[in-house]
Design a protein around this motif. Structure first.
Motif, PDB file in Angstrom:
ATOM      1  N   GLN A 209       0.829  -1.207   0.000  1.00 34.93           N
ATOM      2  CA  GLN A 209       0.000   0.000   0.000  1.00 34.93           C
ATOM      3  C   GLN A 209       0.862   1.254   0.000  1.00 34.93           C
ATOM      4  OE1 GLN A 209      -2.315  -0.776   3.480  1.00 34.93           O
ATOM      5  NE2 GLN A 209      -3.688  -2.229   2.447  1.00 34.93           N
ATOM      6  N   THR A 210       1.935   1.229   0.775  1.00 30.74           N
ATOM      7  CA  THR A 210       2.837   2.388   0.832  1.00 30.74           C
ATOM      8  C   THR A 210       3.477   2.658  -0.525  1.00 30.74           C
ATOM      9  OG1 THR A 210       3.330   1.973   3.162  1.00 30.74           O
ATOM     10  CG2 THR A 210       4.910   3.319   1.926  1.00 30.74           C
ATOM     11  N   LEU A 211       3.969   1.598  -1.155  1.00 31.61           N
ATOM     12  CA  LEU A 211       4.716   1.770  -2.401  1.00 31.61           C
ATOM     13  C   LEU A 211       3.812   2.071  -3.597  1.00 31.61           C
ATOM     14  CD1 LEU A 211       7.362  -1.057  -1.958  1.00 31.61           C
ATOM     15  CD2 LEU A 211       7.681   1.401  -1.641  1.00 31.61           C
ATOM     16  N   HIS A 212       2.560   1.688  -3.496  1.00 34.29           N
ATOM     17  CA  HIS A 212       1.655   1.916  -4.631  1.00 34.29           C
ATOM     18  C   HIS A 212       0.696   3.079  -4.407  1.00 34.29           C
ATOM     19  CE1 HIS A 212       3.133  -1.312  -7.023  1.00 34.29           C
ATOM     20  NE2 HIS A 212       2.784  -2.261  -6.171  1.00 34.29           N
ATOM     21  N   GLY A 213       1.105   4.037  -3.573  1.00 32.14           N
ATOM     22  CA  GLY A 213       0.351   5.281  -3.560  1.00 32.14           C
ATOM     23  C   GLY A 213      -0.317   5.667  -2.269  1.00 32.14           C
ATOM     24  N   GLN A 214       0.084   5.054  -1.138  1.00 25.41           N
ATOM     25  CA  GLN A 214      -0.511   5.428   0.142  1.00 25.41           C
ATOM     26  C   GLN A 214       0.533   6.005   1.103  1.00 25.41           C
ATOM     27  OE1 GLN A 214      -3.861   5.320   0.836  1.00 25.41           O
ATOM     28  NE2 GLN A 214      -4.011   4.815  -1.329  1.00 25.41           N
ATOM     29  N   ALA A 215       1.591   6.588   0.551  1.00 22.38           N
ATOM     30  CA  ALA A 215       2.661   7.129   1.398  1.00 22.38           C
ATOM     31  C   ALA A 215       2.424   8.602   1.697  1.00 22.38           C
ATOM     32  CB  ALA A 215       4.013   6.946   0.710  1.00 22.38           C
ATOM     33  N   ASN A 216       2.745   8.978   2.903  1.00 23.48           N
ATOM     34  CA  ASN A 216       2.611  10.366   3.328  1.00 23.48           C
ATOM     35  C   ASN A 216       3.755  11.202   2.739  1.00 23.48           C
ATOM     36  OD1 ASN A 216       3.035  12.735   5.272  1.00 23.48           O
ATOM     37  ND2 ASN A 216       1.103  11.856   6.000  1.00 23.48           N
ATOM     38  N   PRO A 217       3.486  12.456   2.337  1.00 20.52           N
ATOM     39  CA  PRO A 217       4.559  13.318   1.805  1.00 20.52           C
ATOM     40  C   PRO A 217       5.772  13.431   2.716  1.00 20.52           C
ATOM     41  CG  PRO A 217       2.424  14.314   1.386  1.00 20.52           C
ATOM     42  CD  PRO A 217       2.158  13.097   2.243  1.00 20.52           C
ATOM     43  N   ARG A 218       5.593  13.245   4.033  1.00 21.77           N
ATOM     44  CA  ARG A 218       6.730  13.325   4.947  1.00 21.77           C
ATOM     45  C   ARG A 218       7.728  12.188   4.701  1.00 21.77           C
ATOM     46  NH1 ARG A 218       2.451  14.263   8.517  1.00 21.77           N
ATOM     47  NH2 ARG A 218       2.612  12.095   9.273  1.00 21.77           N
ATOM     48  N   GLU A 219       7.294  11.127   4.005  1.00 26.53           N
ATOM     49  CA  GLU A 219       8.137   9.966   3.767  1.00 26.53           C
ATOM     50  C   GLU A 219       8.893  10.030   2.442  1.00 26.53           C
ATOM     51  OE1 GLU A 219       5.760   6.374   5.871  1.00 26.53           O
ATOM     52  OE2 GLU A 219       4.660   7.342   4.238  1.00 26.53           O
ATOM     53  N   LEU A 220       8.758  11.157   1.732  1.00 28.61           N
ATOM     54  CA  LEU A 220       9.339  11.282   0.392  1.00 28.61           C
ATOM     55  C   LEU A 220      10.836  10.982   0.373  1.00 28.61           C
ATOM     56  CD1 LEU A 220       9.062  12.155  -2.600  1.00 28.61           C
ATOM     57  CD2 LEU A 220       9.533  14.503  -1.861  1.00 28.61           C
ATOM     58  N   TYR A 221      11.582  11.555   1.300  1.00 30.33           N
ATOM     59  CA  TYR A 221      13.038  11.416   1.319  1.00 30.33           C
ATOM     60  C   TYR A 221      13.448   9.948   1.453  1.00 30.33           C
ATOM     61  CZ  TYR A 221      17.882  12.317   2.731  1.00 30.33           C
ATOM     62  OH  TYR A 221      19.255  12.315   2.804  1.00 30.33           O
ATOM     63  N   ASP A 222      12.893   9.262   2.442  1.00 28.20           N
ATOM     64  CA  ASP A 222      13.268   7.862   2.680  1.00 28.20           C
ATOM     65  C   ASP A 222      12.819   6.947   1.551  1.00 28.20           C
ATOM     66  OD1 ASP A 222      14.576   8.283   5.074  1.00 28.20           O
ATOM     67  OD2 ASP A 222      12.752   8.108   6.268  1.00 28.20           O
ATOM     68  N   LEU A 223      11.665   7.236   0.966  1.00 23.03           N
ATOM     69  CA  LEU A 223      11.181   6.398  -0.130  1.00 23.03           C
ATOM     70  C   LEU A 223      12.065   6.528  -1.360  1.00 23.03           C
ATOM     71  CD1 LEU A 223       7.336   6.833   0.260  1.00 23.03           C
ATOM     72  CD2 LEU A 223       8.576   4.668   0.330  1.00 23.03           C
ATOM     73  N   ASN A 224      12.449   7.738  -1.684  1.00 19.20           N
ATOM     74  CA  ASN A 224      13.292   7.929  -2.876  1.00 19.20           C
ATOM     75  C   ASN A 224      14.716   7.443  -2.664  1.00 19.20           C
ATOM     76  OD1 ASN A 224      11.353   8.849  -4.634  1.00 19.20           O
ATOM     77  ND2 ASN A 224      11.678  11.011  -4.168  1.00 19.20           N
ATOM     78  N   LEU A 225      15.189   7.442  -1.428  1.00 18.40           N
ATOM     79  CA  LEU A 225      16.513   6.875  -1.131  1.00 18.40           C
ATOM     80  C   LEU A 225      16.445   5.360  -0.920  1.00 18.40           C
ATOM     81  CD1 LEU A 225      18.247   9.390   1.308  1.00 18.40           C
ATOM     82  CD2 LEU A 225      18.789   8.946  -1.078  1.00 18.40           C
ATOM     83  N   ARG A 226      15.221   4.831  -0.889  1.00 21.05           N
ATOM     84  CA  ARG A 226      14.970   3.396  -0.672  1.00 21.05           C
ATOM     85  C   ARG A 226      15.483   2.916   0.694  1.00 21.05           C
ATOM     86  NH1 ARG A 226      14.627   0.226  -6.449  1.00 21.05           N
ATOM     87  NH2 ARG A 226      13.306   1.806  -7.428  1.00 21.05           N
ATOM     88  N   THR A 227      15.391   3.805   1.659  1.00 20.68           N
ATOM     89  CA  THR A 227      15.736   3.438   3.040  1.00 20.68           C
ATOM     90  C   THR A 227      14.488   3.294   3.901  1.00 20.68           C
ATOM     91  OG1 THR A 227      16.012   5.798   3.566  1.00 20.68           O
ATOM     92  CG2 THR A 227      17.993   4.566   2.945  1.00 20.68           C
ATOM     93  N   HIS A 228      13.329   3.494   3.305  1.00 25.87           N
ATOM     94  CA  HIS A 228      12.057   3.389   4.022  1.00 25.87           C
ATOM     95  C   HIS A 228      11.804   1.926   4.420  1.00 25.87           C
ATOM     96  CE1 HIS A 228       7.670   3.395   4.604  1.00 25.87           C
ATOM     97  NE2 HIS A 228       7.760   4.706   4.793  1.00 25.87           N
ATOM     98  N   PRO A 229      11.131   1.676   5.556  1.00 19.39           N
ATOM     99  CA  PRO A 229      10.831   0.297   5.965  1.00 19.39           C
ATOM    100  C   PRO A 229      10.106  -0.531   4.891  1.00 19.39           C
ATOM    101  CG  PRO A 229      10.383   1.804   7.773  1.00 19.39           C
ATOM    102  CD  PRO A 229      10.724   2.657   6.595  1.00 19.39           C
ATOM    103  N   ALA A 230       9.341   0.121   4.031  1.00 21.29           N
ATOM    104  CA  ALA A 230       8.662  -0.623   2.959  1.00 21.29           C
ATOM    105  C   ALA A 230       9.682  -1.203   1.983  1.00 21.29           C
ATOM    106  CB  ALA A 230       7.682   0.290   2.223  1.00 21.29           C
TER     107      ALA A 230
END
Length: 703
Positions: A209-230
């Protein structure tokens, strides 16, 4: 049943085929044409299209999200057809342009429509503009006029927008629409909840759900660096699938049959003991350990699959010979598979007298042999009158038959594909498979071995025979090439021999040949009284073998060669190796070439002759070569420089490469995946489900 079995796959609904409309549209973009393959088509990056930038604070080059009202539009036909739409917010106006647009877009963007806009600001003629922005109608209740805002506004219910790998024919909106159709089975977790909790892993449903469009804008940095728990969960699951598959292979191998090759109790009948007794030296501790590990494997009733890796000159061939003798003293045959005619001929030349001294019959089989000689060898092999056969790819051919094959030794195993190796071990009789010992003088980094080769047992030869001195490696600019001729003259005057390896020109064997011939001619002119030979891949095999034999016998002072001498060539009197244009070679190949010297008791030198300017990668390679002659250390450096995708391709491992995990940077996740694999029962539904989700088709050698 295998992962390739469609009937078994239907037990898991997420593995059902995609509708034709989606499958035809995505083509080869997915690694698997089922719903889970779509679910695992994960975003390249995420964009924050919820934070609204004030129109009066626009800057050229910035990617922004805007909220504005359409105030006019037109289709312009000159100099080329384009749709032009003007929007404004407060006192600021912006031009939106589309060079490619569908007919209804102008109607959709009618005057007075409030729209959300995402794109990059450009400087147009007298105004700011966006070309091909993403637009959508602003939902009711969206923020009103933003002209008085001094900072970007954010919708508290907003989510980040995923951007998927795609082609020009597909829009991101297509991917977003398809991802909303994923069946609930895609979100089922294959890991038990207690393991997720224990190892602090995000639940699988939350991950998707996080990776397919349910991520909060505050998580942008970690998601793009691929360090997010997802992303952590995705990487762990991918590594886990690989570990489970390899475990399955190990278990399946124990169900296959092989001839158990046990030690004979008396020294009179033990060829291994007789062979060791005739050697003028003792085995190194590493060789003794490796032999013990191999002998234990050979005594089992299922096929050995062991990798013997060691630095150049560490004595792998001797260990292989002892392994062959264990098969022969049990009344069986052994085969040694070499990648080149030169190496096969050298193995035959070195091993034949040692084997014959204990009554073992040794022969060779190569593609270049005369037809009558080849037919005679094949006949003797099938009749059991040859104990050890040494050859090249000719051994793999269908018409080659054995009387009682029980062991296959594959030298430089990375030069052969999985299918080639397995076709040879399948030549054992009575429904058995032959034991397999693979050798490599290019040590595989531990990280890669754990990821892609953990189904193999590994023996390391990390000691060199006593008395050998470390090779001195020197870097020399092409500008000082003339100094090298004097050094060569000095080595020859001391009774030593010299290699000169010509540059690797990947684009053309013809250019390789021209470079070698030009160097040969040049050195003949500069050293007119010296005996100089030329060796390259285009020569017929008889000439290559004659030239190599002459160098080995000391009848040549200097051998100019292409990389045909890279592997296994062993001339103890050679003390100087010159590698011309060393920056063109890979690190593993440089180390292999350097290993052609340093095989005697005399101090040996390797000169890396380089030109300029050097790329950063070339500098790293040459620096590593200069600093170390440890093949295990250099293997790790090579992994750092090249990455796993290039260092160990699918052809060698037979397994797909990682899409999201990186064995080099995710070592801790690899260890976690190995731990999790031990806690997932074999043949359990969740275990099978996990493998099938990630690996579209179980490799045929597991089926």
């Amino acid at each position: 049943m295998t992962a390739a079995d469609p009937n078994h796959r239907q037990g898991f609904k997420e593995l059902l085929p995609l509708p034709l409309s989606i499958a035809d549209a995505v083509g080869g973009l997915l690694t698997a044409p089922h719903w889970m393959g779509l679910a695992l088509h994960l975003p390249l990056r995420f964009e924050d299209r919820a934070s609204i930038t004030a129109m009066d604070s626009l800057e050229v080059g910035k990617k922004v999200n805007l909220l504005a009202t359409v105030v006019g539009s037109e289709v312009q036909y000159h100099p080329r057809k384009q749709l032009r739409v003007w929007v404004e917010d407060g006192d600021t106006t912006l031009l939106l342009r589309w060079l490619h647009f569908y007919p209804g877009l102008q109607q959709k963007l009618s005057e007075g429509t409030r729209i959300q806009i995402s794109g990059q600001i450009r400087q147009g003629y007298g105004t700011f503009e966006m070309v091909h922005p993403t637009v959508k109608i602003a939902p009711p209740g969206t923020l009103d006029e933003t002209a008085n805002q001094t900072a970007p506004a954010t919708n508290s219910n907003a989510v980040l927008e995923p951007v998927y790998p795609s082609t020009g024919q597909l829009k991101q909106s297509d991917w977003h629409r398809w991802m909303k159709k994923l069946p609930p089975e895609c979100f089922i977790d294959t890991l038990p909840a207690n393991l997720c909790k224990k190892y602090k892993l995000l639940p699988w449903s939350t991950t998707l759900q996080t990776l397919h469009g349910q991520a909060n804008p505050r998580e942008l940095y970690d998601l793009n660096l691929r360090t997010h728990p997802a992303w952590t969960r995705v990487k762990v699951d991918e590594l886990l699938a690989q570990q489970l598959l390899l475990r399955e292979y190990r278990q399946q191998r124990t169900q296959e049959k092989a001839s158990p090759l046990k030690a004979l109790k008396t020294s009179k009948t033990s060829l291994v003991r007789q062979f060791l007794a005739q050697l003028p030296f003792k085995l190194t501790g590493a060789q003794e350990r490796a032999c013990q590990e191999i002998f234990e494997d050979l005594a089992r009733p299922y096929p050995m699959q062991r990798l013997l890796q060691g630095d150049v000159g560490s004595g792998k061939t001797l260990v292989a010979a002892l392994s062959c003798l264990r098969a022969i003293e049990n009344g069986k045959q052994a085969a040694i598979l070499a990648p080149t005619e030169v190496l096969a001929a050298q193995h035959h030349h070195k091993l034949t007298p040692l084997f014959e001294a204990v009554g073992v019959r040794c022969a060779k089989l190569q593609g270049a042999m005369k037809k009558s000689e080849k037919e005679r060898t094949l006949k003797l092999l099938a009749a059991g009158e040859i104990d050890v056969i040494i050859g090249t790819h000719a051994l793999v051919q269908e018409h080659v038959e054995f009387h009682a094959l029980a062991l296959v030794v594959v030298d430089e195993q990375h030069r052969f594909g999985v299918a080639q190796r397995l076709s040879l071990i399948a030549k054992a009789n009575d429904g058995h498979l032959a034991h397999q010992l693979m050798m490599s003088a290019t040590p595989i980094p531990r990280t890669l071995a754990q990821t892609y080769l953990s189904d193999l047992a590994v023996s390391n030869l990390d000691e060199k025979p006593p008395g050998r001195k470390p090779i001195v490696t020197k870097l020399l600019s092409q500008k000082k090439r003339s100094q090298l001729v004097s050094a060569i003259e000095g080595e020859i005057n001391k009774g030593q021999q010299v290699y000169w390896v010509c540059p690797l020109i990947e684009e053309s064997e013809t250019l390789d040949l021209q470079a070698a011939q030009a160097t040969y001619t040049d050195l003949c002119e500069q050293l007119p009284t010296r005996r100089i030979g030329l060796l390259h891949g285009k020569q017929d095999n008889k000439l290559k073998q004659t030239t190599m034999a002459a160098f080995a016998a000391g009848e040549l002072d200097l051998l100019v060669s292409t990389t045909v001498i890279e592997v296994g060539v062993d001339v103890g009197n050679a003390s100087l190796m010159v590698i011309d244009q060393a920056e063109r070679f890979g690190l593993a190949q440089l180390h292999q070439l350097r290993g052609r010297v340093g095989r005697g008791s005399v101090q040996s030198v390797c000169v890396l002759l380089y030109g300029g300017p050097l790329s950063n990668t070339s500098k790293l390679r040459l620096k590593a070569m200069h600093e170390s002659d440890d093949g295990f250390f250099l293997a790790e450096k090579d992994l750092e420089i090249r990455g796993p995708g290039e260092l160990l391709g699918k052809r060698q491992s037979g397994l797909p490469m990682m899409r999201y995990a990186d064995p080099l940077t995710d070592k801790d996740l690899l260890e976690l995946a190995r731990t999790l694999a031990q806690q997932m029962p074999p043949n359990a539904d969740n275990t099978r489900r996990h493998i099938q989700r990630w690996i579209e088709e179980t490799p045929w050698w597991l089926s």
